[in-house]
Design a protein around this motif. Structure first.
Motif, PDB file in Angstrom:
ATOM      1  N   ILE A   8       0.867  -1.183   0.000  1.00 19.39           N
ATOM      2  CA  ILE A   8       0.000   0.000   0.000  1.00 19.39           C
ATOM      3  C   ILE A   8       0.901   1.229   0.000  1.00 19.39           C
ATOM      4  O   ILE A   8       1.748   1.385   0.873  1.00 19.39           O
ATOM      5  CB  ILE A   8      -0.921   0.005   1.231  1.00 19.39           C
ATOM      6  CG1 ILE A   8      -1.768  -1.281   1.239  1.00 19.39           C
ATOM      7  CG2 ILE A   8      -1.784   1.257   1.266  1.00 19.39           C
ATOM      8  CD1 ILE A   8      -2.399  -1.588   2.565  1.00 19.39           C
ATOM      9  N   VAL A   9       0.727   2.098  -0.994  1.00 18.44           N
ATOM     10  CA  VAL A   9       1.518   3.329  -1.105  1.00 18.44           C
ATOM     11  C   VAL A   9       0.576   4.512  -0.901  1.00 18.44           C
ATOM     12  O   VAL A   9      -0.448   4.626  -1.561  1.00 18.44           O
ATOM     13  CB  VAL A   9       2.208   3.433  -2.490  1.00 18.44           C
ATOM     14  CG1 VAL A   9       3.038   4.692  -2.574  1.00 18.44           C
ATOM     15  CG2 VAL A   9       3.049   2.193  -2.766  1.00 18.44           C
ATOM     16  N   THR A  10       0.948   5.388   0.025  1.00 20.74           N
ATOM     17  CA  THR A  10       0.121   6.559   0.308  1.00 20.74           C
ATOM     18  C   THR A  10       0.494   7.701  -0.635  1.00 20.74           C
ATOM     19  O   THR A  10       1.581   7.692  -1.220  1.00 20.74           O
ATOM     20  CB  THR A  10       0.318   7.029   1.767  1.00 20.74           C
ATOM     21  OG1 THR A  10       1.648   7.514   1.913  1.00 20.74           O
ATOM     22  CG2 THR A  10       0.047   5.908   2.758  1.00 20.74           C
ATOM     23  N   PRO A  11      -0.358   8.712  -0.765  1.00 19.20           N
ATOM     24  CA  PRO A  11      -0.030   9.877  -1.596  1.00 19.20           C
ATOM     25  C   PRO A  11       1.238  10.595  -1.127  1.00 19.20           C
ATOM     26  O   PRO A  11       1.922  11.237  -1.915  1.00 19.20           O
ATOM     27  CB  PRO A  11      -1.260  10.776  -1.458  1.00 19.20           C
ATOM     28  CG  PRO A  11      -2.378   9.858  -1.097  1.00 19.20           C
ATOM     29  CD  PRO A  11      -1.743   8.771  -0.274  1.00 19.20           C
ATOM     30  N   GLU A  12       1.560  10.468   0.153  1.00 18.73           N
ATOM     31  CA  GLU A  12       2.759  11.110   0.691  1.00 18.73           C
ATOM     32  C   GLU A  12       4.030  10.339   0.347  1.00 18.73           C
ATOM     33  O   GLU A  12       5.135  10.818   0.565  1.00 18.73           O
ATOM     34  CB  GLU A  12       2.657  11.242   2.218  1.00 18.73           C
ATOM     35  CG  GLU A  12       1.554  12.174   2.689  1.00 18.73           C
ATOM     36  CD  GLU A  12       0.181  11.501   2.687  1.00 18.73           C
ATOM     37  OE1 GLU A  12       0.099  10.263   2.801  1.00 18.73           O
ATOM     38  OE2 GLU A  12      -0.811  12.229   2.558  1.00 18.73           O
ATOM     39  N   GLY A  13       3.876   9.111  -0.171  1.00 24.14           N
ATOM     40  CA  GLY A  13       5.036   8.329  -0.578  1.00 24.14           C
ATOM     41  C   GLY A  13       5.465   7.265   0.411  1.00 24.14           C
ATOM     42  O   GLY A  13       6.396   6.513   0.151  1.00 24.14           O
ATOM     43  N   SER A  14       4.804   7.171   1.556  1.00 25.85           N
ATOM     44  CA  SER A  14       5.137   6.088   2.482  1.00 25.85           C
ATOM     45  C   SER A  14       4.433   4.820   2.008  1.00 25.85           C
ATOM     46  O   SER A  14       3.529   4.864   1.180  1.00 25.85           O
ATOM     47  CB  SER A  14       4.719   6.447   3.917  1.00 25.85           C
ATOM     48  OG  SER A  14       3.324   6.560   4.010  1.00 25.85           O
ATOM     49  N   PHE A  15       4.867   3.705   2.530  1.00 29.43           N
ATOM     50  CA  PHE A  15       4.279   2.450   2.084  1.00 29.43           C
ATOM     51  C   PHE A  15       4.121   1.488   3.241  1.00 29.43           C
ATOM     52  O   PHE A  15       4.741   1.635   4.298  1.00 29.43           O
ATOM     53  CB  PHE A  15       5.131   1.811   0.990  1.00 29.43           C
ATOM     54  CG  PHE A  15       6.550   1.556   1.422  1.00 29.43           C
ATOM     55  CD1 PHE A  15       6.902   0.367   2.024  1.00 29.43           C
ATOM     56  CD2 PHE A  15       7.529   2.518   1.228  1.00 29.43           C
ATOM     57  CE1 PHE A  15       8.194   0.139   2.441  1.00 29.43           C
ATOM     58  CE2 PHE A  15       8.823   2.293   1.636  1.00 29.43           C
ATOM     59  CZ  PHE A  15       9.171   1.100   2.242  1.00 29.43           C
ATOM     60  N   GLN A  16       3.259   0.522   3.019  1.00 30.43           N
ATOM     61  CA  GLN A  16       3.005  -0.525   4.001  1.00 30.43           C
ATOM     62  C   GLN A  16       3.021  -1.850   3.253  1.00 30.43           C
ATOM     63  O   GLN A  16       2.400  -1.986   2.196  1.00 30.43           O
ATOM     64  CB  GLN A  16       1.649  -0.315   4.671  1.00 30.43           C
ATOM     65  CG  GLN A  16       1.261  -1.392   5.638  1.00 30.43           C
ATOM     66  CD  GLN A  16      -0.109  -1.137   6.258  1.00 30.43           C
ATOM     67  OE1 GLN A  16      -0.642  -0.036   6.200  1.00 30.43           O
ATOM     68  NE2 GLN A  16      -0.683  -2.172   6.826  1.00 30.43           N
ATOM     69  N   ILE A  17       3.741  -2.812   3.789  1.00 33.72           N
ATOM     70  CA  ILE A  17       3.807  -4.147   3.201  1.00 33.72           C
ATOM     71  C   ILE A  17       3.067  -5.085   4.132  1.00 33.72           C
ATOM     72  O   ILE A  17       3.339  -5.120   5.332  1.00 33.72           O
ATOM     73  CB  ILE A  17       5.271  -4.625   3.054  1.00 33.72           C
ATOM     74  CG1 ILE A  17       6.058  -3.662   2.186  1.00 33.72           C
ATOM     75  CG2 ILE A  17       5.310  -6.035   2.489  1.00 33.72           C
ATOM     76  CD1 ILE A  17       7.548  -3.931   2.192  1.00 33.72           C
ATOM     77  N   GLU A  18       2.127  -5.842   3.587  1.00 31.32           N
ATOM     78  CA  GLU A  18       1.378  -6.784   4.402  1.00 31.32           C
ATOM     79  C   GLU A  18       1.422  -8.160   3.761  1.00 31.32           C
ATOM     80  O   GLU A  18       1.077  -8.325   2.594  1.00 31.32           O
ATOM     81  CB  GLU A  18      -0.066  -6.331   4.580  1.00 31.32           C
ATOM     82  CG  GLU A  18      -0.827  -7.228   5.512  1.00 31.32           C
ATOM     83  CD  GLU A  18      -2.169  -6.656   5.934  1.00 31.32           C
ATOM     84  OE1 GLU A  18      -2.979  -7.435   6.458  1.00 31.32           O
ATOM     85  OE2 GLU A  18      -2.406  -5.462   5.735  1.00 31.32           O
ATOM     86  N   ALA A  19       1.859  -9.132   4.541  1.00 28.93           N
ATOM     87  CA  ALA A  19       1.890 -10.519   4.083  1.00 28.93           C
ATOM     88  C   ALA A  19       0.610 -11.191   4.558  1.00 28.93           C
ATOM     89  O   ALA A  19       0.298 -11.191   5.742  1.00 28.93           O
ATOM     90  CB  ALA A  19       3.110 -11.226   4.646  1.00 28.93           C
ATOM     91  N   VAL A  20      -0.139 -11.755   3.634  1.00 33.24           N
ATOM     92  CA  VAL A  20      -1.425 -12.368   3.943  1.00 33.24           C
ATOM     93  C   VAL A  20      -1.338 -13.874   3.692  1.00 33.24           C
ATOM     94  O   VAL A  20      -0.831 -14.311   2.665  1.00 33.24           O
ATOM     95  CB  VAL A  20      -2.541 -11.759   3.057  1.00 33.24           C
ATOM     96  CG1 VAL A  20      -3.885 -12.397   3.344  1.00 33.24           C
ATOM     97  CG2 VAL A  20      -2.606 -10.252   3.249  1.00 33.24           C
TER      98      VAL A  20
END
Length: 64
Positions: A8-20
């Motif tokens: 998941i990439v936010t408009p601010e440029g940060s990201f989140q990685i989620e393993a499902v």
């Protein structure tokens, strides 16, 4: 459950990685290459599945 990695990439440029769908340390092994490529991990959150041990079955037979 199907295993997947969500980024998941936010408009601010940060990201989140989620393993499902992973259990135990499988999530860390699956996402390691992304973490190394993207760098600078600010926070790591472990879901309850991380604390679930993966089952391994060893079977041994004795020759006759």
């Amino acid at each position: 459950m199907t295993k997947s990695i969500e980024i998941i990439v936010t408009p601010e440029g940060s990201f989140q990685i989620e393993a499902v769908g992973f259990q135990g340390t499988g999530c860390q092994e699956a996402t390691r290459f992304l973490e190394e490529a993207l760098g600078n991990i600010q926070q790591r959150e472990k879901k309850p599945e991380f604390h679930t041990a993966t089952r391994r079955t060893n079977q041994q037979t004795q020759g006759t």
